[in-house]
Write a protein that holds these residues in place. Structure first.
Motif, PDB file in Angstrom:
ATOM      1  N   GLN A 127      -0.684 -13.492 -18.161  1.00  0.00           N
ATOM      2  CA  GLN A 127       0.236 -12.354 -18.202  1.00  0.00           C
ATOM      3  C   GLN A 127       1.645 -12.791 -18.567  1.00  0.00           C
ATOM      4  O   GLN A 127       2.357 -12.069 -19.282  1.00  0.00           O
ATOM      5  N   VAL A 128       2.030 -13.967 -18.116  1.00  0.00           N
ATOM      6  CA  VAL A 128       3.357 -14.476 -18.473  1.00  0.00           C
ATOM      7  C   VAL A 128       3.410 -14.806 -19.966  1.00  0.00           C
ATOM      8  O   VAL A 128       4.385 -14.479 -20.657  1.00  0.00           O
ATOM      9  N   ALA A 129       2.375 -15.447 -20.494  1.00  0.00           N
ATOM     10  CA  ALA A 129       2.344 -15.758 -21.922  1.00  0.00           C
ATOM     11  C   ALA A 129       2.334 -14.481 -22.755  1.00  0.00           C
ATOM     12  O   ALA A 129       3.000 -14.398 -23.800  1.00  0.00           O
ATOM     13  N   ASP A 130       1.586 -13.462 -22.306  1.00  0.00           N
ATOM     14  CA  ASP A 130       1.582 -12.172 -23.014  1.00  0.00           C
ATOM     15  C   ASP A 130       2.978 -11.575 -23.060  1.00  0.00           C
ATOM     16  O   ASP A 130       3.327 -10.850 -24.001  1.00  0.00           O
ATOM     17  N   ILE A 190       8.972 -28.575 -23.241  1.00  0.00           N
ATOM     18  CA  ILE A 190       9.350 -28.215 -21.878  1.00  0.00           C
ATOM     19  C   ILE A 190      10.556 -29.037 -21.445  1.00  0.00           C
ATOM     20  O   ILE A 190      10.612 -30.252 -21.631  1.00  0.00           O
ATOM     21  N   ARG A 191      11.520 -28.336 -20.880  1.00  0.00           N
ATOM     22  CA  ARG A 191      12.764 -28.952 -20.420  1.00  0.00           C
ATOM     23  C   ARG A 191      12.731 -29.085 -18.907  1.00  0.00           C
ATOM     24  O   ARG A 191      12.098 -28.273 -18.225  1.00  0.00           O
ATOM     25  N   PRO A 192      13.431 -30.052 -18.354  1.00  0.00           N
ATOM     26  CA  PRO A 192      13.517 -30.100 -16.895  1.00  0.00           C
ATOM     27  C   PRO A 192      14.146 -28.812 -16.379  1.00  0.00           C
ATOM     28  O   PRO A 192      15.136 -28.326 -16.916  1.00  0.00           O
ATOM     29  N   GLY A 193      13.541 -28.241 -15.350  1.00  0.00           N
ATOM     30  CA  GLY A 193      14.034 -26.988 -14.789  1.00  0.00           C
ATOM     31  C   GLY A 193      13.369 -25.755 -15.340  1.00  0.00           C
ATOM     32  O   GLY A 193      13.529 -24.662 -14.772  1.00  0.00           O
ATOM     33  N   ASP A 194      12.621 -25.880 -16.442  1.00  0.00           N
ATOM     34  CA  ASP A 194      11.855 -24.727 -16.930  1.00  0.00           C
ATOM     35  C   ASP A 194      10.837 -24.309 -15.869  1.00  0.00           C
ATOM     36  O   ASP A 194      10.424 -25.112 -15.019  1.00  0.00           O
ATOM     37  N   ILE A 195      10.410 -23.058 -15.931  1.00  0.00           N
ATOM     38  CA  ILE A 195       9.459 -22.543 -14.952  1.00  0.00           C
ATOM     39  C   ILE A 195       8.042 -22.750 -15.463  1.00  0.00           C
ATOM     40  O   ILE A 195       7.734 -22.445 -16.627  1.00  0.00           O
ATOM     41  N   VAL A 196       7.199 -23.269 -14.598  1.00  0.00           N
ATOM     42  CA  VAL A 196       5.804 -23.538 -14.924  1.00  0.00           C
ATOM     43  C   VAL A 196       4.919 -22.639 -14.059  1.00  0.00           C
ATOM     44  O   VAL A 196       5.084 -22.598 -12.834  1.00  0.00           O
ATOM     45  N   VAL A 197       4.001 -21.922 -14.701  1.00  0.00           N
ATOM     46  CA  VAL A 197       3.032 -21.082 -13.992  1.00  0.00           C
ATOM     47  C   VAL A 197       1.645 -21.562 -14.387  1.00  0.00           C
ATOM     48  O   VAL A 197       1.343 -21.674 -15.579  1.00  0.00           O
ATOM     49  N   ALA A 198       0.811 -21.847 -13.399  1.00  0.00           N
ATOM     50  CA  ALA A 198      -0.507 -22.411 -13.709  1.00  0.00           C
ATOM     51  C   ALA A 198      -1.568 -21.850 -12.773  1.00  0.00           C
ATOM     52  O   ALA A 198      -1.302 -21.564 -11.602  1.00  0.00           O
ATOM     53  N   ASP A 199      -2.770 -21.676 -13.302  1.00  0.00           N
ATOM     54  CA  ASP A 199      -3.928 -21.336 -12.482  1.00  0.00           C
ATOM     55  C   ASP A 199      -5.163 -21.903 -13.169  1.00  0.00           C
ATOM     56  O   ASP A 199      -5.054 -22.788 -14.027  1.00  0.00           O
ATOM     57  N   ARG A 200      -6.341 -21.403 -12.850  1.00  0.00           N
ATOM     58  CA  ARG A 200      -7.556 -21.975 -13.407  1.00  0.00           C
ATOM     59  C   ARG A 200      -7.679 -21.753 -14.909  1.00  0.00           C
ATOM     60  O   ARG A 200      -8.435 -22.453 -15.589  1.00  0.00           O
ATOM     61  N   LEU A 255      13.947 -21.776 -18.846  1.00  0.00           N
ATOM     62  CA  LEU A 255      14.738 -21.292 -17.715  1.00  0.00           C
ATOM     63  C   LEU A 255      15.710 -20.201 -18.138  1.00  0.00           C
ATOM     64  O   LEU A 255      15.891 -19.211 -17.413  1.00  0.00           O
ATOM     65  N   ASP A 256      16.343 -20.334 -19.292  1.00  0.00           N
ATOM     66  CA  ASP A 256      17.312 -19.336 -19.745  1.00  0.00           C
ATOM     67  C   ASP A 256      16.662 -17.973 -19.989  1.00  0.00           C
ATOM     68  O   ASP A 256      17.335 -16.945 -19.892  1.00  0.00           O
ATOM     69  N   ASP A 257      15.368 -17.956 -20.308  1.00  0.00           N
ATOM     70  CA  ASP A 257      14.662 -16.704 -20.588  1.00  0.00           C
ATOM     71  C   ASP A 257      13.968 -16.131 -19.358  1.00  0.00           C
ATOM     72  O   ASP A 257      13.409 -15.026 -19.414  1.00  0.00           O
ATOM     73  N   VAL A 264      11.689 -12.648 -18.866  1.00  0.00           N
ATOM     74  CA  VAL A 264      10.239 -12.836 -18.880  1.00  0.00           C
ATOM     75  C   VAL A 264       9.623 -12.381 -17.564  1.00  0.00           C
ATOM     76  O   VAL A 264       8.546 -11.773 -17.542  1.00  0.00           O
ATOM     77  N   ALA A 265      10.291 -12.645 -16.447  1.00  0.00           N
ATOM     78  CA  ALA A 265       9.771 -12.211 -15.150  1.00  0.00           C
ATOM     79  C   ALA A 265       9.619 -10.697 -15.100  1.00  0.00           C
ATOM     80  O   ALA A 265       8.586 -10.174 -14.649  1.00  0.00           O
ATOM     81  N   ALA A 266      10.635  -9.980 -15.562  1.00  0.00           N
ATOM     82  CA  ALA A 266      10.560  -8.517 -15.572  1.00  0.00           C
ATOM     83  C   ALA A 266       9.445  -8.031 -16.488  1.00  0.00           C
ATOM     84  O   ALA A 266       8.694  -7.103 -16.148  1.00  0.00           O
ATOM     85  N   ALA A 267       9.310  -8.675 -17.646  1.00  0.00           N
ATOM     86  CA  ALA A 267       8.251  -8.291 -18.581  1.00  0.00           C
ATOM     87  C   ALA A 267       6.876  -8.595 -18.004  1.00  0.00           C
ATOM     88  O   ALA A 267       5.917  -7.834 -18.223  1.00  0.00           O
TER      89      ALA A 267
END
Length: 224
Positions: A31-34, A161-171, A179-181, A185-188
């Motif tokens: 969903q985040v990638a979408d 990937i930069r240090p501090g970027d947000i990583v979301v992972a699952d199976r 991070l700047d975006d 992206v969270a709202a979307a």
């Protein structure tokens, strides 16, 4: 900063705060990638070594010379609770990460480890409950001589990937959010979750095919 290109340690970067991570709710990596025009997900070769739950955190990056894990050790010395260790091993077949480093990672508060390369000690990794992503498994270990970098921009799974970027992972795999975006992206992503929930309700009510599917086909003159 001491050192030289290819052999240096950056100790300072911005990290997302807890509120920003919470803003993603339970959105999945898909969903985040979408929500980023279907970009940002690592390639299919990066997969969990055991069926771990969803995890989200801030990237702690390490760039290692092939067959060497000196900079993984150094990166863990800089880890903060909530970090996700992300490593480029230059395509090495030697495993730079196993039970000993995993134990250190957990003690440091690292939430997950993502390695573009191989790992070992899979039974121990699963037993301790540490989410680990890699391209495969290999019993061969590593040297600790360098060179490499910590806290720099790296490539992992085909994504920058930069240090501090947000990583979301699952199976399913791993998605990286600059991070700047992240606020946008969270709202979307939350909106994407709501759309999918709405669509699921429609399917359960018997609306199997969305009306816009036929509309698109008519515009393309595939159907009348």
């Amino acid at each position: 900063m001491p050192g030289k290109p290819g052999f240096r340690v950056n100790t300072t970067w911005r990290r997302p705060d807890a509120a920003l991570l919470d803003a993603f709710g339970e959105a999945s990596p898909a969903q985040v990638a979408d929500s980023m025009s279907r970009l940002g997900a690592m390639d299919a070769g990066m997969h969990p070594v055991w069926p771990n739950p969803r995890v989200i955190g801030a990237a702690l990056t390490a760039w290692c010379h092939a067959g060497d894990n000196l900079m993984i050790h150094k990166a863990l010395s800089l880890a903060q609770p909530g970090d996700i260790l992300v490593v480029n091993t230059q395509g090495a077949g030697n495993s730079g990460f196993g039970e000993l480093l995993a134990t250190s990672a957990q003690k440091s508060g690292v939430r997950a480890v993502i390695i573009d390369g191989t790992v070992r000690d899979i039974d121990a990794l699963e037993a301790m409950g540490l989410p680990v992503y890699a391209r495969g498994l290999c019993p061969n270990g590593c040297n600790k001589d360098g060179p490499g970098e910590v806290g720099s921009i790296i490539a992992c799974g085909g994504v920058a990937i930069r240090p501090g970027d947000i990583v979301v992972a699952d199976r399913d795999g791993v998605t990286v959010v600059p991070l700047d975006d992240a606020p946008v992206v969270a709202a979307a992503a939350i909106a994407q979750v709501a759309r999918e929930q709405k669509r699921m309700s429609e399917i359960h009510r018997g609306v199997i095919t969305r009306p816009e599917i036929d509309e698109t086909l008519r515009k393309l003159k595939v159907i009348e």
